[in-house]
Every structure is written in structure tokens, then in C-alpha cells.
Motif scaffolding. Structure first.
Motif, mmCIF file in Angstrom:
data_model
loop_
_atom_site.group_PDB
_atom_site.id
_atom_site.type_symbol
_atom_site.label_atom_id
_atom_site.label_comp_id
_atom_site.label_asym_id
_atom_site.label_seq_id
_atom_site.Cartn_x
_atom_site.Cartn_y
_atom_site.Cartn_z
ATOM 1 N N PHE A 258 -16.182 -0.638 -22.565
ATOM 2 C CA PHE A 258 -16.685 0.534 -23.279
ATOM 3 C C PHE A 258 -17.617 1.387 -22.423
ATOM 4 N N ASN A 259 -18.422 0.749 -21.574
ATOM 5 C CA ASN A 259 -19.314 1.541 -20.722
ATOM 6 C C ASN A 259 -18.543 2.327 -19.675
ATOM 7 N N PHE A 329 -26.947 12.843 -15.133
ATOM 8 C CA PHE A 329 -27.644 12.583 -13.867
ATOM 9 C C PHE A 329 -29.163 12.572 -14.075
ATOM 10 N N ARG A 330 -29.672 13.509 -14.852
ATOM 11 C CA ARG A 330 -31.121 13.539 -15.104
ATOM 12 C C ARG A 330 -31.585 12.282 -15.829
ATOM 13 N N MET A 331 -30.795 11.847 -16.798
ATOM 14 C CA MET A 331 -31.148 10.626 -17.510
ATOM 15 C C MET A 331 -31.096 9.430 -16.578
ATOM 16 N N GLU A 332 -30.111 9.419 -15.677
ATOM 17 C CA GLU A 332 -30.021 8.341 -14.689
ATOM 18 C C GLU A 332 -31.292 8.277 -13.849
ATOM 19 N N GLU A 344 -27.493 -0.117 -13.683
ATOM 20 C CA GLU A 344 -27.968 -0.026 -15.070
ATOM 21 C C GLU A 344 -28.277 1.410 -15.448
ATOM 22 N N ALA A 345 -28.821 2.172 -14.506
ATOM 23 C CA ALA A 345 -29.262 3.535 -14.802
ATOM 24 C C ALA A 345 -28.090 4.455 -15.123
ATOM 25 N N LEU A 346 -27.036 4.419 -14.309
ATOM 26 C CA LEU A 346 -25.912 5.323 -14.579
ATOM 27 C C LEU A 346 -25.176 4.911 -15.849
ATOM 28 N N LEU A 347 -24.977 3.612 -16.031
ATOM 29 C CA LEU A 347 -24.316 3.166 -17.255
ATOM 30 C C LEU A 347 -25.142 3.524 -18.483
ATOM 31 N N GLY A 348 -26.462 3.360 -18.379
ATOM 32 C CA GLY A 348 -27.335 3.713 -19.497
ATOM 33 C C GLY A 348 -27.331 5.201 -19.772
ATOM 34 N N ALA A 349 -27.281 6.006 -18.705
ATOM 35 C CA ALA A 349 -27.248 7.458 -18.879
ATOM 36 C C ALA A 349 -25.934 7.900 -19.516
ATOM 37 N N ALA A 350 -24.822 7.325 -19.059
ATOM 38 C CA ALA A 350 -23.524 7.673 -19.651
ATOM 39 C C ALA A 350 -23.458 7.221 -21.101
ATOM 40 N N ARG A 351 -24.068 6.072 -21.387
ATOM 41 C CA ARG A 351 -24.097 5.584 -22.772
ATOM 42 C C ARG A 351 -24.935 6.526 -23.642
ATOM 43 N N GLU A 352 -26.040 7.026 -23.100
ATOM 44 C CA GLU A 352 -26.889 7.970 -23.847
ATOM 45 C C GLU A 352 -26.109 9.223 -24.214
ATOM 46 N N PHE A 353 -25.247 9.673 -23.324
ATOM 47 C CA PHE A 353 -24.469 10.894 -23.565
ATOM 48 C C PHE A 353 -23.010 10.584 -23.896
ATOM 49 N N LEU A 413 -15.336 8.748 -32.987
ATOM 50 C CA LEU A 413 -16.407 8.098 -32.242
ATOM 51 C C LEU A 413 -17.613 9.012 -32.067
ATOM 52 N N ALA A 414 -17.357 10.275 -31.767
ATOM 53 C CA ALA A 414 -18.454 11.218 -31.533
ATOM 54 C C ALA A 414 -19.361 11.301 -32.747
ATOM 55 N N VAL A 415 -18.769 11.453 -33.939
ATOM 56 C CA VAL A 415 -19.567 11.543 -35.162
ATOM 57 C C VAL A 415 -20.235 10.213 -35.458
ATOM 58 N N ASP A 416 -19.499 9.126 -35.303
ATOM 59 C CA ASP A 416 -20.058 7.802 -35.567
ATOM 60 C C ASP A 416 -21.267 7.529 -34.677
ATOM 61 N N MET A 417 -21.177 7.901 -33.411
ATOM 62 C CA MET A 417 -22.278 7.647 -32.486
ATOM 63 C C MET A 417 -23.496 8.499 -32.823
ATOM 64 N N ILE A 418 -23.271 9.741 -33.250
ATOM 65 C CA ILE A 418 -24.390 10.593 -33.655
ATOM 66 C C ILE A 418 -25.104 9.988 -34.855
ATOM 67 N N LEU A 419 -24.345 9.564 -35.848
ATOM 68 C CA LEU A 419 -24.948 9.002 -37.057
ATOM 69 C C LEU A 419 -25.665 7.686 -36.755
ATOM 70 N N LYS A 420 -25.109 6.873 -35.868
ATOM 71 C CA LYS A 420 -25.767 5.616 -35.508
ATOM 72 C C LYS A 420 -27.078 5.882 -34.770
ATOM 73 N N LYS A 421 -27.084 6.878 -33.899
ATOM 74 C CA LYS A 421 -28.328 7.237 -33.210
ATOM 75 C C LYS A 421 -29.382 7.687 -34.220
ATOM 76 N N ALA A 422 -28.949 8.397 -35.251
ATOM 77 C CA ALA A 422 -29.874 8.853 -36.287
ATOM 78 C C ALA A 422 -30.433 7.673 -37.071
ATOM 79 N N MET A 423 -29.563 6.726 -37.422
ATOM 80 C CA MET A 423 -30.005 5.563 -38.203
ATOM 81 C C MET A 423 -30.957 4.674 -37.406
ATOM 82 N N LYS A 424 -30.799 4.658 -36.081
ATOM 83 C CA LYS A 424 -31.684 3.860 -35.236
ATOM 84 C C LYS A 424 -32.994 4.585 -34.919
#
Length: 595
Positions: A258-259, A329-332, A344-353, A413-424
């Protein structure tokens, strides 16, 4: 590349206004980055394009030979650390290179599979020994890679894979049994990333070498398009690999799959972008050459509309791709500053976006489909002929709406991820959504003050469109609660609203930034592009919103929401015809896609 701009979060575009100076545009690329892009373009033009027919016929060794040349040029190593023979360049550069090879029909499919889903799992999840063993060869083109995830019974449901990996009694090996299908580069790969269920229920990644006994290949698949890409089944019959072949941790294969897909989705959009520009240039050239009624068909309004609309959609999705690429890239860089490793940084940044990656995968692939479809139409009967280039372009484009997760899956997925970010609590959607609900009950603000500055009115329109998204999404959450995932049609309506608004805003911000640097006159047709795209977007958001509201509500509630939607999707009439003619005339004069 220095990072000084404001950091944003994934999905935050829905609730936050972005300053034009904070977005990255293609005009911001350095000379070195543009040289890498040009190297990729030149490689496709000189090495790939002359061989397209032979590639489509699967001439033995031809695609592998091209891939080896690309590796020797350094195109495989853009994002690979120097210790493994790479160039260790930043993420926007890797997107730029991916765009550069995008016009190579089947070649970018082989390229992307190798540099993305085959190499990156080892780079990001491999141990030091695995990286040292495989990455140098994969980087310089001596080794070729493939990724084995899909099975006859599991496509989008990747975790439902049936391939098994059973440990031997001494615990020193695993024995793999199963069948993988649609494996890109399968015919010439040396290294396979294979996913299997350890003990029947622990989804795990393995590195399997081609010469391992028990690994065999099916015949080349006969496909609608991308015929030059090697696509085979991979059979695993008592394939015995050492425990050192385990990639990452036992039972954590989903983290790899998934990453890596997040990065793959935005890169697929970049490859589609390269293909759109090639197809648009072919369309312009043909329209200038083809004479009917004693005039080049580029003189006719119907053809100008098509040429302009191709350019509008290409420019818009390009704006969004590189905006998101720089945000990643900025998040990375931010995560690196907090002590995370490079991996970890690039995977985390891609996961954030991940939201934006899914959005761009959808829009990038659908823009390409639109551009080549109109390209066939511009060519007329010749567009349907296999002797002309639009035939191959049309067929090759179709797979992109299926690759890297179907567009339907990515929308949801796009909508699901937005809503999950909101719930967290990672994204404050609740406050803005409640404010929109209160605004619906209030008297409309008839503020007649004249806006000032380029795109002042358009920015107000964007802000209202975001309110429409919040209104519809908020209603969906209230209505369906935990069963929202079953309402796929509504989820896709919301996703389409978000896709269009993100792309329209990205286009406005790009042009605003470039106008501030070059002056409005220098980017006059780009201003036309931004306004035409937004003009279309308003009506599209209205349609998607109406479909969702009509599904979810009735009676007084439906009337209230419909009135709100009408308020939020209202914009002044605009002479889009003349704007499109100016855009088309610019292309026709240049005899190519120029933006």
C-alpha cells in the motif's frame, strides 16, 4: 532543493486557502532538473519511437535492451542513494523524469514497473544485505525487476491473495506455491517481488530470483494496448527460498504494497502527462497539415475547440501533479528534520498525501484518455488506421484507468482517507462543515464590493465550491454513518467534486504565481486556460453535487441542500469560446503543445 514554503497536510486543500507563492510549478524546476527531463525525452524520441512496431511484436530482447540503455543513462537511479549507484535526487525530479518517458507507449510501463514497484520495495523495506545485493544491478540496468501481487482471484482485493509460503521444519527456508498474473516485465525480469500468505494468513513480501527452481512463466498475454510491455503469469511450484528472502517483516506485506502504491499513483499521473503532451502535439501538427474545403482543419472552430480543450486539461492536471509532488517533498524534509530515516520520511510523506496521489491517478489517466480520444477524432478516418500514431496512443492509454488500483477504487479511497483523517483529528473537517450548515440557514451575503487582483473573483468561486464539497460530504456522513462505504455512487460523486476543485485551484495558483513573475501579458493564454477550466468545473461540481443530494435526501431537506448547492456553484457567464480560440491559435502558431 531548498524548502522554505508553508507546510500543508494531505487533504487540507478542502478547508484551507493556499497562497500562490507556496505552490511549486514547472517553471520552478532548476536547470539540472530540466536536463534530466530532456534526457528522458531524447531517449524516448531517439531510442524508443523508432522501435515501436518491433516492440509491439515482442522481438526477443528488444525491450530489455532498451531498459538496459536507460539504466546506463542513469534514468533508473534518479531517487536511488549514491551508495547503490543512484543520483539521489529529490521526488519532484523523479516525477519530471517519469513524465519525460511517458510518451514512449509501452516503454514507460516497463520503466515504471522496474523503477517503482520492483525497486522501491527493496529500497524502502529491504535490509542492508538485500539493498547491497540487488539495488546496484537494478539501478544500472544489469538486473530487471517485476512485482507479483495480482492473482486470478485477487485484484483490488490484494490481501485476499491465495499464494502460500510455508516455513520448512528447520525454519531456514520458505516454500512458495501459487499463481500470479498480469506481471509486468515478467518475461525478462531477474528479480521478483512476490507476496504470499505465510502460514495461510500472514501477508508477506519475498524477493525471489528468476533462476530459483519451481518458478516458471506463462506465455506473453495478448492485450488491447501496451503490446510491447511483457505481461506474463508467474507460477510458483514448491519454490524454496531462504529466510533471508523475506522482505520486511512477516505479516507486514500490506505496508509494502500500500505504501508503494501511493508513490506509484502520482508517478502514473506523471507518465500519463508525458503521453498527453505527445498526443496533443500530434493533434496540432495534423490539424495544421490536413486540408479540407481548401483550408487546414485547424482553421475551423470545432477543431480549435478540441485542440484548446486538450491543452486546458493537460495544463490543469500538470499544475496539480507538481503542486502535490512538491508538497510530498516538503513533508519528507519535515520528517527528516524530526529524525526519521530517508526511507521512512518519503513513505510517510507519500502516505500523508495519499488523498492527492489517488486524485491525481484518476485525473491523470482520464485526461490522457480524453486527449487521445479527441486526437483520434481530429485525425478522422486516419485516426482509426493502424498506420497512423493515434491508433496506438488510443489503445495504450486505456490501461491507465485500471493500473495502480482502478479509478473507481481510487475515487472511493480518496474520500475514505479524508474522512479517516478527520475522525483521527488529523484534519479539521467538522468545524468548516458545521459553518457551512449554519450558512445554509442564514441570509445569503450579497456582498457587491468589486474584487481586485488577478483571479480575485475566481478564488471566491473556488471557496464556494469547497463549501459545496463540505455540504455534500457532511450530509453523506450524517445520513449513512458507518454504512457510507456501501454507498459507492455517493462516494464517487464526492470524489469527483474534490478532484475537479483541487485541479482547478492548482491551475489558478500556478498561473497567478507565474503572472507575478512574468507579467499578465506574458501568460495571457494561461490565464484563459485557468478560467476555462474553472468555468467547466463549476458546472461539473453542480452536477456531481445534485446527483448525491438527489440520492441522499427528499422533501424540505432536499430543497434546502439544492438551494445551497446552487448558491455555492454560481459563477458569472464567461465567453469560453473566445478564450478557447485564443488558446488554440497559440498552439496552431507554434505547431505543437507549448505550455
Amino acid at each position: 532543493m531548498e524548502v522554505t514554503n508553508q507546510l500543508v497536510k494531505g487533504g487540507e486543500f478542502i478547508i484551507k486557502e493556499t497562497d500562490a507563492q507556496d505552490v511549486f510549478t514547472p517553471a520552478d524546476f532548476s536547470e539540472e532538473q530540466n536536463m534530466m527531463h530532456q534526457t528522458a525525452l531524447d531517449f524516448v524520441e531517439k531510442e524508443v519511437q523508432p522501435l515501436l512496431e518491433r516492440l509491439d511484436n515482442h522481438e526477443e530482447g528488444l525491450m530489455r535492451g532498451l531498459m538496459e540503455k536507460a539504466g546506463q543513462l542513469g534514468l533508473f537511479g534518479v531517487s536511488i542513494p549514491e551508495q547503490y549507484g543512484g543520483l539521489d535526487m529529490d521526488f519532484p525530479t523523479s516525477l519530471r523524469v517519469t513524465e519525460g518517458v511517458g510518451g514512449g507507449h509501452s516503454f514507460p510501463v516497463a520503466f515504471a514497473a522496474h523503477t517503482g514497484i520492483a525497486m522501491l520495495p527493496i529500497l524502502y523495506f529491504g535490509n542492508d544485505e538485500q539493498k547491497a545485493k540487488y539495488l546496484p544491478g537494478l539501478t544500472n540496468g544489469e538486473l530487471m525487476g517485476a512485482y507479483c501481487l495480482t492473482e486470478p482471484g485477487s485484484g483490488s482485493d490484494a490481501l485476499g491473495a491465495k499464494t502460500k509460503a510455508m516455513p520448512t521444519e528447520d525454519g531456514e527456508h520458505y516454500v512458495l506455491n501459487g499463481q500470479k498474473m498480469w506481471i509486468t516485465n515478467g518475461g525478462f525480469a531477474d528479480v521478483f517481488i512476490v507476496f504470499a500468505q505465510v502460514d495461510g494468513d500472514k501477508f508477506t513480501g519475498f524477493i525471489v530470483e528468476k533462476n530459483t527452481p519451481g518458478l516458471s512463466l506463462g506465455n506473453e498475454e495478448h492485450k488491447m494496448g501496451i503490446k510491447g510491455s511483457s505481461t506474463r503469469q508467474v507460477f510458483l511450484s514448491d519454490v524454496k527460498v531462504p529466510k533471508s528472502a523475506v522482505l520486511g517483516e512477516i505479516g507486514k506485506g500490506h505496508l509494502i504494497a500500500f505504501n508503494i502504491l501511493n508513490i506509484g499513483r502520482i508517478k502514473l499521473a506523471a507518465a500519463c502527462l508525458g503521453a498527453t503532451k505527445m498526443a496533443a502535439t500530434l493533434s496540432v501538427k495534423y490539424a495544421n497539415e490536413r486540408v479540407q474545403f481548401k483550408l487546414p482543419i485547424s482553421k475551423f472552430g470545432a477543431i480549435k475547440y478540441k485542440l484548446a480543450q486538450q491543452a486546458v486539461r493537460i495544463y490543469a492536471v500538470e499544475s496539480a501533479i507538481y503542486r502535490a509532488g512538491m508538497d510530498i517533498f516538503r513533508m519528507e524534509q519535515e520528517l527528516l528534520s524530526k529524525g526519521q530515516s530517508h526511507n521512512e520520511a518519503l513513505l510517510g510523506a507519500a502516505r500523508e498525501f495519499a488523498v492527492e496521489c489517488a486524485i491525481l491517478k484518476v485525473e491523470g489517466s482520464e485526461v490522457l484518455d480524453y486527449v487521445v480520444d479527441e486526437g483520434v477524432q481530429i485525425y478522422g478516418g486516419y485516426g482509426f488506421s493502424a498506420d497512423y500514431p493515434m491508433d496506438r496512443a488510443y489503445r495504450d492509454s486505456r490501461i491507465n484507468r485500471i493500473f495502480e488500483g482502478t479509478n473507481e477504487i481510487n475515487r472511493m479511497l480518496a474520500v475514505d482517507m479524508i474522512l479517516k483523517k478527520a475522525m483521527k483529528g488529523e484534519l479539521d473537517l467538522m468545524g468548516p462543515a458545521q459553518a457551512v450548515q449554519q450558512e445554509l440557514m442564514a441570509i445569503p451575503d450579497f456582498n457587491l464590493e468589486e474584487e481586485t487582483g488577478l483571479f480575485a473573483a475566481e478564488k471566491k468561486t473556488i471557496a464556494k465550491l469547497k463549501k459545496a464539497i463540505l455540504m455534500v460530504a457532511g450530509t453523506a456522513v450524517q445520513k449513512y454513518m458507518n454504512s457510507l462505504a456501501k454507498e459507492q455512487e455517493v462516494l464517487m460523486n464526492i470524489a469527483d467534486m474534490a478532484i475537479k476543485v483541487y485541479t482547478a485551484e492548482s491551475t489558478l495558483l500556478r498561473v497567478e504565481k507565474e503572472a507575478a513573475t512574468k507579467g499578465e501579458e506574458a501568460v495571457s493564454t494561461q490565464i484563459d486556460i485557468a478560467r476555462v477550466y474553472l468555468y467547466d468545473t463549476v458546472d461539473q461540481v453542480n452536477k456531481f453535487g445534485k446527483d448525491a443530494i438527489g440520492t441522499m435526501t427528499e422533501g424540505d431537506e432536499q430543497r434546502l441542500l439544492a438551494m445551497g448547492l446552487k448558491r455555492f456553484t454560481k459563477a458569472d457567464l464567461y465567453n469560453a469560446k473566445e478564450a478557447r480560440r485564443r488558446i488554440a491559435d497559440h498552439l496552431i502558431a507554434a505547431n505543437e503543445y507549448t505550455y
